[in-house]
Design a protein around this motif. Structure first.
Motif, PDB file in Angstrom:
ATOM      1  N   PHE A 111      27.819  64.256  22.379  1.00 11.09           N
ATOM      2  CA  PHE A 111      29.280  64.269  22.226  1.00 11.09           C
ATOM      3  C   PHE A 111      29.851  62.971  22.780  1.00 11.09           C
ATOM      4  O   PHE A 111      29.639  62.635  23.934  1.00 11.09           O
ATOM      5  CB  PHE A 111      29.871  65.471  22.966  1.00 11.09           C
ATOM      6  N   ARG A 112      30.591  62.250  21.938  1.00  8.86           N
ATOM      7  CA  ARG A 112      31.107  60.943  22.326  1.00  8.86           C
ATOM      8  C   ARG A 112      32.609  60.850  22.039  1.00  8.86           C
ATOM      9  O   ARG A 112      33.052  60.274  21.046  1.00  8.86           O
ATOM     10  CB  ARG A 112      30.361  59.827  21.573  1.00  8.86           C
ATOM     11  N   PRO A 113      33.434  61.422  22.904  1.00  6.34           N
ATOM     12  CA  PRO A 113      34.886  61.283  22.721  1.00  6.34           C
ATOM     13  C   PRO A 113      35.327  59.867  23.066  1.00  6.34           C
ATOM     14  O   PRO A 113      34.685  59.176  23.861  1.00  6.34           O
ATOM     15  CB  PRO A 113      35.457  62.292  23.723  1.00  6.34           C
ATOM     16  N   HIS A 114      36.408  59.430  22.469  1.00  7.32           N
ATOM     17  CA  HIS A 114      36.930  58.111  22.806  1.00  7.32           C
ATOM     18  C   HIS A 114      38.399  58.206  23.187  1.00  7.32           C
ATOM     19  O   HIS A 114      39.215  57.349  22.842  1.00  7.32           O
ATOM     20  CB  HIS A 114      36.726  57.129  21.644  1.00  7.32           C
ATOM     21  N   ALA A 115      38.733  59.285  23.900  1.00  7.12           N
ATOM     22  CA  ALA A 115      40.109  59.488  24.346  1.00  7.12           C
ATOM     23  C   ALA A 115      40.394  58.644  25.576  1.00  7.12           C
ATOM     24  O   ALA A 115      39.517  58.390  26.406  1.00  7.12           O
ATOM     25  CB  ALA A 115      40.342  60.962  24.664  1.00  7.12           C
ATOM     26  N   GLY A 116      41.653  58.235  25.706  1.00  6.49           N
ATOM     27  CA  GLY A 116      42.104  57.568  26.911  1.00  6.49           C
ATOM     28  C   GLY A 116      42.530  58.587  27.953  1.00  6.49           C
ATOM     29  O   GLY A 116      42.314  59.802  27.793  1.00  6.49           O
ATOM     30  N   VAL A 117      43.151  58.111  29.003  1.00  5.40           N
ATOM     31  CA  VAL A 117      43.579  59.005  30.086  1.00  5.40           C
ATOM     32  C   VAL A 117      44.557  60.050  29.569  1.00  5.40           C
ATOM     33  O   VAL A 117      44.431  61.250  29.863  1.00  5.40           O
ATOM     34  CB  VAL A 117      44.212  58.188  31.234  1.00  5.40           C
ATOM     35  N   LEU A 118      45.532  59.613  28.773  1.00 11.46           N
ATOM     36  CA  LEU A 118      46.525  60.554  28.261  1.00 11.46           C
ATOM     37  C   LEU A 118      45.880  61.594  27.342  1.00 11.46           C
ATOM     38  O   LEU A 118      46.282  62.762  27.336  1.00 11.46           O
ATOM     39  CB  LEU A 118      47.631  59.806  27.516  1.00 11.46           C
ATOM     40  N   GLY A 119      44.888  61.164  26.578  1.00 11.55           N
ATOM     41  CA  GLY A 119      44.192  62.103  25.713  1.00 11.55           C
ATOM     42  C   GLY A 119      43.475  63.185  26.499  1.00 11.55           C
ATOM     43  O   GLY A 119      43.539  64.370  26.149  1.00 11.55           O
ATOM     44  N   TRP A 120      42.797  62.780  27.566  1.00 11.52           N
ATOM     45  CA  TRP A 120      42.096  63.751  28.405  1.00 11.52           C
ATOM     46  C   TRP A 120      43.080  64.672  29.122  1.00 11.52           C
ATOM     47  O   TRP A 120      42.829  65.888  29.243  1.00 11.52           O
ATOM     48  CB  TRP A 120      41.215  63.037  29.421  1.00 11.52           C
ATOM     49  N   ALA A 168      43.155  68.657  28.610  1.00 11.75           N
ATOM     50  CA  ALA A 168      43.068  69.571  29.752  1.00 11.75           C
ATOM     51  C   ALA A 168      44.256  70.523  29.776  1.00 11.75           C
ATOM     52  O   ALA A 168      44.110  71.718  30.056  1.00 11.75           O
ATOM     53  CB  ALA A 168      42.988  68.774  31.053  1.00 11.75           C
ATOM     54  N   GLY A 169      45.451  69.993  29.462  1.00 13.08           N
ATOM     55  CA  GLY A 169      46.638  70.841  29.422  1.00 13.08           C
ATOM     56  C   GLY A 169      46.551  71.886  28.327  1.00 13.08           C
ATOM     57  O   GLY A 169      46.933  73.054  28.536  1.00 13.08           O
ATOM     58  N   THR A 227      43.981  70.423  17.620  1.00  8.96           N
ATOM     59  CA  THR A 227      44.670  69.631  18.642  1.00  8.96           C
ATOM     60  C   THR A 227      43.677  68.960  19.578  1.00  8.96           C
ATOM     61  O   THR A 227      43.818  67.774  19.918  1.00  8.96           O
ATOM     62  CB  THR A 227      45.635  70.523  19.446  1.00  8.96           C
ATOM     63  N   LEU A 228      42.653  69.699  19.999  1.00 12.97           N
ATOM     64  CA  LEU A 228      41.626  69.122  20.876  1.00 12.97           C
ATOM     65  C   LEU A 228      40.886  67.992  20.174  1.00 12.97           C
ATOM     66  O   LEU A 228      40.600  66.956  20.779  1.00 12.97           O
ATOM     67  CB  LEU A 228      40.644  70.208  21.320  1.00 12.97           C
ATOM     68  N   ARG A 229      40.571  68.182  18.895  1.00 10.18           N
ATOM     69  CA  ARG A 229      39.896  67.109  18.153  1.00 10.18           C
ATOM     70  C   ARG A 229      40.776  65.860  18.089  1.00 10.18           C
ATOM     71  O   ARG A 229      40.296  64.739  18.248  1.00 10.18           O
ATOM     72  CB  ARG A 229      39.573  67.581  16.735  1.00 10.18           C
ATOM     73  N   GLY A 230      42.060  66.073  17.835  1.00 17.17           N
ATOM     74  CA  GLY A 230      42.957  64.927  17.758  1.00 17.17           C
ATOM     75  C   GLY A 230      43.069  64.192  19.077  1.00 17.17           C
ATOM     76  O   GLY A 230      43.074  62.951  19.115  1.00 17.17           O
ATOM     77  N   LEU A 231      43.141  64.937  20.186  1.00 17.82           N
ATOM     78  CA  LEU A 231      43.299  64.316  21.502  1.00 17.82           C
ATOM     79  C   LEU A 231      42.025  63.616  21.961  1.00 17.82           C
ATOM     80  O   LEU A 231      42.081  62.556  22.582  1.00 17.82           O
ATOM     81  CB  LEU A 231      43.713  65.374  22.521  1.00 17.82           C
ATOM     82  N   LEU A 232      40.864  64.216  21.668  1.00 17.61           N
ATOM     83  CA  LEU A 232      39.607  63.679  22.169  1.00 17.61           C
ATOM     84  C   LEU A 232      38.935  62.700  21.209  1.00 17.61           C
ATOM     85  O   LEU A 232      38.236  61.783  21.642  1.00 17.61           O
ATOM     86  CB  LEU A 232      38.631  64.818  22.483  1.00 17.61           C
ATOM     87  N   LEU A 233      39.156  62.908  19.901  1.00 17.33           N
ATOM     88  CA  LEU A 233      38.426  62.122  18.908  1.00 17.33           C
ATOM     89  C   LEU A 233      39.328  61.258  18.030  1.00 17.33           C
ATOM     90  O   LEU A 233      38.830  60.498  17.200  1.00 17.33           O
ATOM     91  CB  LEU A 233      37.594  63.048  18.016  1.00 17.33           C
ATOM     92  N   GLY A 234      40.628  61.398  18.185  1.00 17.20           N
ATOM     93  CA  GLY A 234      41.540  60.543  17.437  1.00 17.20           C
ATOM     94  C   GLY A 234      41.814  60.988  16.022  1.00 17.20           C
ATOM     95  O   GLY A 234      42.371  60.217  15.234  1.00 17.20           O
TER      96      GLY A 234
END
Length: 264
Positions: free
Chosen positions: A140-149, A153-154, A222-229
């Motif tokens: 698993f290779r997410p490319h989220a930034g701090v805001l994405g993570w 989490a939220g 939503t999780l895919r969008g935040l973590l994977l763009g």
């Protein structure tokens, strides 16, 4: 509500939260199955089905892309799986007389449920963290930034809150532990009928409609969008609305049952 009342409510709630956390530490046998289930599903879908299912995703396809696609669904399975332990814990308190004993004491009644809710959320997030670590080991290779993570989490916290209140309600309506352990099975099954494991476009029209209009699908997207763009669009607002609505309804039902006098 007076200052003294608020202070007593916080004191009672913190005491019962500590009780729930101690149960988690003392009875790891309740936590280990919550970890094993999602991890087994992750390994099964990645290494057994991943090559075939990944080929249908487009782009480069294959197992590497499928790991990224399926991990958000596995995280939701970890959240849903924790509901069983919560329902069993609540039912145990109700059927073994602990809650009846608390009723005779001067205690802030919602604290009885708050202890289970907070303890379960801590337990669930520990399980999610472990599952996420295993997902990283298998590719698993997410490319989220701090805001994405932070956003992911939220979203998981909001879903966990909703699922936990449903589990509390299930524990309250159960007459025995066996029933309490079986009722949350629907929460484990529902993600499979969503967009978690295959795109909804590959499903028959009637099943695709169900998949798009159930609570777990917008959360997974939503999780895919935040973590994977991937594009999120309006899915985030739908996911939040589902979680808030479910949590509010389950909270109301659980508190109403708890406040009902025995025998009524």
């Amino acid at each position: 509500m007076s200052t003294t009342t608020v202070k007593n409510a916080l004191t009672d709630s913190s005491m019962l939260v500590r009780r729930s956390l101690k149960h988690i530490v003392r009875y790891p046998s309740m936590t280990i199955p919550l970890l094993l289930g999602p991890i087994i599903f992750l390994l099964l879908f990645v290494y057994v089905f991943g090559g075939t299912l990944g080929a249908g995703l487009g782009n480069s396809g294959g197992r590497g892309e499928y790991v990224n696609y399926v991990t958000p669904a596995i995280l939701l399975l970890a959240v849903a799986g924790a509901a069983t332990a919560t329902a069993v814990a609540v039912c145990t308190d109700m059927t073994q007389g602990i809650v009846a004993r608390f009723r005779t004491m001067s205690i802030f009644r919602p604290a009885l449920l708050a202890g289970h809710v907070v303890g379960s959320m801590v337990q669930t997030f520990l399980c999610v963290a472990v599952v996420l670590g295993v997902a990283g080991l298998v590719g698993f290779r997410p490319h989220a930034g701090v805001l994405g993570w932070v956003g992911a989490a939220g979203m998981l916290a909001l879903l966990t809150l909703a699922i936990t209140w449903i589990a509390v309600l299930m524990g309250l309506v159960s007459d025995n532990v066996e029933t309490a352990s079986n009722l949350p099975m629907l929460l484990m099954i529902l993600p499979f009928f969503g967009s978690g494991f295959v795109p909804t476009d590959s499903m028959p029209a009637w099943l695709a409609w169900i998949a798009r209009n159930q609570p777990f699908s917008p959360v997974m997207e939503t999780l895919r969008g935040l973590l994977l763009g991937t594009p999120v669009g309006h899915q985030a607002w739908i996911a939040v609305a589902w979680c808030v609505g479910i949590a509010a309804a389950a909270f109301w039902g659980a508190t109403a049952l708890l406040n009902r006098e025995p025998g009524r």
